[in-house]
Design an enzyme around this catalytic site. Sequence first.
Site, PDB file in Angstrom:
ATOM      1  N   HIS A  85       1.092  -1.485  -0.174  1.00  0.00           N
ATOM      2  CA  HIS A  85       0.103  -0.019   0.039  1.00  0.00           C
ATOM      3  C   HIS A  85       1.396   0.851   0.227  1.00  0.00           C
ATOM      4  O   HIS A  85       2.045   1.468   0.797  1.00  0.00           O
ATOM      5  CB  HIS A  85      -0.965  -0.344   1.115  1.00  0.00           C
ATOM      6  CG  HIS A  85      -2.046  -1.014   1.031  1.00  0.00           C
ATOM      7  ND1 HIS A  85      -3.012  -0.911   0.165  1.00  0.00           N
ATOM      8  CD2 HIS A  85      -1.875  -2.490   1.573  1.00  0.00           C
ATOM      9  CE1 HIS A  85      -3.766  -2.270   0.480  1.00  0.00           C
ATOM     10  NE2 HIS A  85      -3.516  -3.047   1.282  1.00  0.00           N
TER      11      HIS A  85
ATOM     12  N   ARG B 265      -8.000  -5.358   2.501  1.00  0.00           N
ATOM     13  CA  ARG B 265      -7.585  -6.468   3.193  1.00  0.00           C
ATOM     14  C   ARG B 265      -8.191  -7.131   4.642  1.00  0.00           C
ATOM     15  O   ARG B 265      -8.336  -7.800   5.305  1.00  0.00           O
ATOM     16  CB  ARG B 265      -5.788  -6.006   4.137  1.00  0.00           C
ATOM     17  CG  ARG B 265      -5.072  -5.216   3.136  1.00  0.00           C
ATOM     18  CD  ARG B 265      -4.426  -6.644   2.804  1.00  0.00           C
ATOM     19  NE  ARG B 265      -3.698  -6.068   1.591  1.00  0.00           N
ATOM     20  CZ  ARG B 265      -2.917  -6.677   0.819  1.00  0.00           C
ATOM     21  NH1 ARG B 265      -2.970  -7.620   0.580  1.00  0.00           N
ATOM     22  NH2 ARG B 265      -1.901  -6.310  -0.325  1.00  0.00           N
TER      23      ARG B 265
HETATM   24  C1  LIG Z   1      -6.645 -10.812  -2.295  1.00  0.00           C
HETATM   25  C2  LIG Z   1      -5.297 -10.324  -2.435  1.00  0.00           C
HETATM   26  C3  LIG Z   1      -4.924 -11.144  -3.188  1.00  0.00           C
HETATM   27  C4  LIG Z   1      -3.575  -9.728  -3.684  1.00  0.00           C
HETATM   28  N1  LIG Z   1      -2.341 -11.147  -4.513  1.00  0.00           N
HETATM   29  C5  LIG Z   1      -1.308 -10.855  -5.181  1.00  0.00           C
HETATM   30  C6  LIG Z   1      -1.047 -11.078  -6.282  1.00  0.00           C
HETATM   31  O1  LIG Z   1      -1.092 -11.922  -6.065  1.00  0.00           O
HETATM   32  N2  LIG Z   1       0.021 -10.380  -6.961  1.00  0.00           N
HETATM   33  C7  LIG Z   1       0.749  -9.332  -6.396  1.00  0.00           C
HETATM   34  O2  LIG Z   1       1.719  -8.592  -6.954  1.00  0.00           O
HETATM   35  N3  LIG Z   1      -0.209  -8.057  -6.021  1.00  0.00           N
HETATM   36  C8  LIG Z   1      -1.202  -8.694  -4.866  1.00  0.00           C
HETATM   37  N4  LIG Z   1      -2.234  -8.508  -4.165  1.00  0.00           N
HETATM   38  C9  LIG Z   1      -1.715  -6.563  -4.433  1.00  0.00           C
HETATM   39  C10 LIG Z   1      -3.120  -5.704  -5.058  1.00  0.00           C
HETATM   40  O3  LIG Z   1      -2.691  -5.927  -5.694  1.00  0.00           O
HETATM   41  C11 LIG Z   1      -1.977  -4.388  -4.679  1.00  0.00           C
HETATM   42  O4  LIG Z   1      -1.108  -4.276  -4.944  1.00  0.00           O
HETATM   43  C12 LIG Z   1      -2.029  -3.868  -3.268  1.00  0.00           C
HETATM   44  O5  LIG Z   1      -3.177  -4.360  -2.391  1.00  0.00           O
HETATM   45  C13 LIG Z   1      -1.954  -2.480  -3.104  1.00  0.00           C
HETATM   46  O6  LIG Z   1      -3.471  -1.691  -3.217  1.00  0.00           O
HETATM   47  P1  LIG Z   1      -3.948  -0.715  -4.491  1.00  0.00           P
HETATM   48  O7  LIG Z   1      -3.188  -1.769  -5.769  1.00  0.00           O
HETATM   49  O8  LIG Z   1      -4.966  -0.338  -4.163  1.00  0.00           O
HETATM   50  O9  LIG Z   1      -2.219   0.386  -4.160  1.00  0.00           O
HETATM   51  P2  LIG Z   1      -2.539   0.807  -2.853  1.00  0.00           P
HETATM   52  O10 LIG Z   1      -0.924   1.649  -2.641  1.00  0.00           O
HETATM   53  O11 LIG Z   1      -2.899   1.050  -1.339  1.00  0.00           O
HETATM   54  O12 LIG Z   1      -2.862   2.327  -3.620  1.00  0.00           O
HETATM   55  C14 LIG Z   1      -4.575   3.344  -3.196  1.00  0.00           C
HETATM   56  C15 LIG Z   1      -4.908   3.727  -4.291  1.00  0.00           C
HETATM   57  O13 LIG Z   1      -4.226   4.704  -4.924  1.00  0.00           O
HETATM   58  C16 LIG Z   1      -4.812   4.499  -6.625  1.00  0.00           C
HETATM   59  N5  LIG Z   1      -2.761   4.742  -6.853  1.00  0.00           N
HETATM   60  C17 LIG Z   1      -1.479   4.539  -6.346  1.00  0.00           C
HETATM   61  N6  LIG Z   1      -0.829   4.021  -7.070  1.00  0.00           N
HETATM   62  C18 LIG Z   1      -1.185   4.122  -8.347  1.00  0.00           C
HETATM   63  C19 LIG Z   1      -0.677   4.026  -9.706  1.00  0.00           C
HETATM   64  N7  LIG Z   1       0.899   3.845  -9.678  1.00  0.00           N
HETATM   65  N8  LIG Z   1      -1.410   4.515 -10.524  1.00  0.00           N
HETATM   66  C20 LIG Z   1      -2.711   3.939 -10.819  1.00  0.00           C
HETATM   67  N9  LIG Z   1      -3.296   4.141  -9.678  1.00  0.00           N
HETATM   68  C21 LIG Z   1      -2.794   4.328  -8.174  1.00  0.00           C
HETATM   69  C22 LIG Z   1      -4.852   3.170  -6.471  1.00  0.00           C
HETATM   70  O14 LIG Z   1      -6.560   3.739  -6.967  1.00  0.00           O
HETATM   71  C23 LIG Z   1      -4.676   2.054  -5.449  1.00  0.00           C
HETATM   72  O15 LIG Z   1      -6.083   1.462  -5.872  1.00  0.00           O
HETATM   73  C24 LIG Z   1      -3.084  -8.653  -3.592  1.00  0.00           C
HETATM   74  C25 LIG Z   1      -3.920  -8.480  -2.819  1.00  0.00           C
HETATM   75  C26 LIG Z   1      -5.578  -8.931  -2.920  1.00  0.00           C
HETATM   76  C27 LIG Z   1      -6.018  -8.372  -1.709  1.00  0.00           C
END
Ligand SMILES: Cc1cc2nc3c(=O)[nH]c(=O)nc-3n(C[C@H](O)[C@H](O)[C@H](O)COP(=O)(O)OP(=O)(O)OC[C@H]3O[C@@H](n4cnc5c(N)ncnc54)[C@H](O)[C@@H]3O)c2cc1C
Length: 247
Positions: A89, A203
Site C-alpha cells: 500500500h 485486507r
Molecule cells: C486478496 C488479494 C490478493 C492479492 N494477490 C496479489 C498477487 O498475487 N500478486 C501481486 O502482485 N499483488 C497481489 N495483491 C496486491 C494488490 O494487487 C495491490 O497491489 C495491493 O493490494 C495494493 O493496493 P492498491 O493497488 O489499491 O494500491 P495502494 O498502494 O493501496 O493505492 C491506493 C489507491 O491509489 C491509487 N493508486 C496508487 N498508485 C497508483 C498508480 N501507480 N497508478 C494508478 N493508481 C494508483 C489506486 O486507486 C489504488 O487503489 C493482492 C491483494 C489482495 C487483497
Amino acid sequence: MDVRLLEATDDPEELICRAARNDYMSEFVADQTFPETMAEIDGETTREKQETLISHLLDHGHFGPFEHPHATFAIEGVSRSCMAQLTRHRHVSFDVQSMRYVSFDHVDPDAVREGELVVFPPSATDPDWVGRNQKTGQVDEETVEKREEIFADTVADAVESYQELLELGMPPEDARFVLPIGTKVNIVMTMNARMLMHVADMRAAADAQWEIRGMTEDVLDLAAEWCPITFEHYEEHMRNRKNRLSP
Ligand SMILES: Cc1cc2nc3c(=O)[nH]c(=O)nc-3n(C[C@H](O)[C@H](O)[C@H](O)COP(=O)(O)OP(=O)(O)OC[C@H]3O[C@@H](n4cnc5c(N)ncnc54)[C@H](O)[C@@H]3O)c2cc1C
C-alpha cells in the site's frame, strides 16, 4: 500479534468537517469557530451536525477531507509474509524492524517450536481449518499432528542454522537469508483515514489472508475509537459494497 494506536490526530472528525466546509464557504475557515463553521449543517448538536456532514461526504464519494487526519499504529509479531502484503500500500508510511541490526542469536530453537520468533499458521495446528482456495480443509488429528511436527522442525532447524552461520562470522544481513518467511517482525505504520478505509476494503475482506485480515480488524477496532462517526458509517454502509476502488 499485538496492534496498538501509537499516535493520532486529535479530534480527527472536527478536522474532516473543517476541511470539507472550507470547500463550500466564502468565509476563511481559520477565522471561524467550529460551531460557526457547522452552522448551516442539519442537526441539533455539534455531534449530530458532524454525523450529517460525514455521512454525506462518504455517501457521495467526497473522500479528500478524510486525508487530513492521520493515525500511527504499532504492530508486533506479524510474519514477513504479512509485511510484504501490507507494504504494497503505497500511501502508507512504514518503519520495519531491521534484520541487519536485530539478530536472533539469543532465541532458543525449542522455543521456536512453541511459536516464538516464527508465526505458526492456524492450518499447521487446526484440523478444521479451511484455506482460501480449498473446498474442504478438514483432516484427521494424526495428519495435523504430522503437519505441525514438520512445520515446527523446519522452522526450528532454520533458526538453528541461522545461529550457526552467525557464530561462523556471517553478517546478520546475509545469515537472515535462511530464515523462514513466517519470521516475526514489528512494524510502525502511519496512514490517513481515507487510506485506512482503502486498506480495510482490501485486507479485511474475506479473500484476504487470515493474518493480514486479523491485523486489519484490530486496526479497524482502534480506528472506530479514534474516528467513531467515520468508521461506524464505513462499517454499516461501505464495508461490503461491490466495485470499490479507493477507498
Ligand atoms: C486478496 C488479494 C490478493 C492479492 N494477490 C496479489 C498477487 O498475487 N500478486 C501481486 O502482485 N499483488 C497481489 N495483491 C496486491 C494488490 O494487487 C495491490 O497491489 C495491493 O493490494 C495494493 O493496493 P492498491 O493497488 O489499491 O494500491 P495502494 O498502494 O493501496 O493505492 C491506493 C489507491 O491509489 C491509487 N493508486 C496508487 N498508485 C497508483 C498508480 N501507480 N497508478 C494508478 N493508481 C494508483 C489506486 O486507486 C489504488 O487503489 C493482492 C491483494 C489482495 C487483497
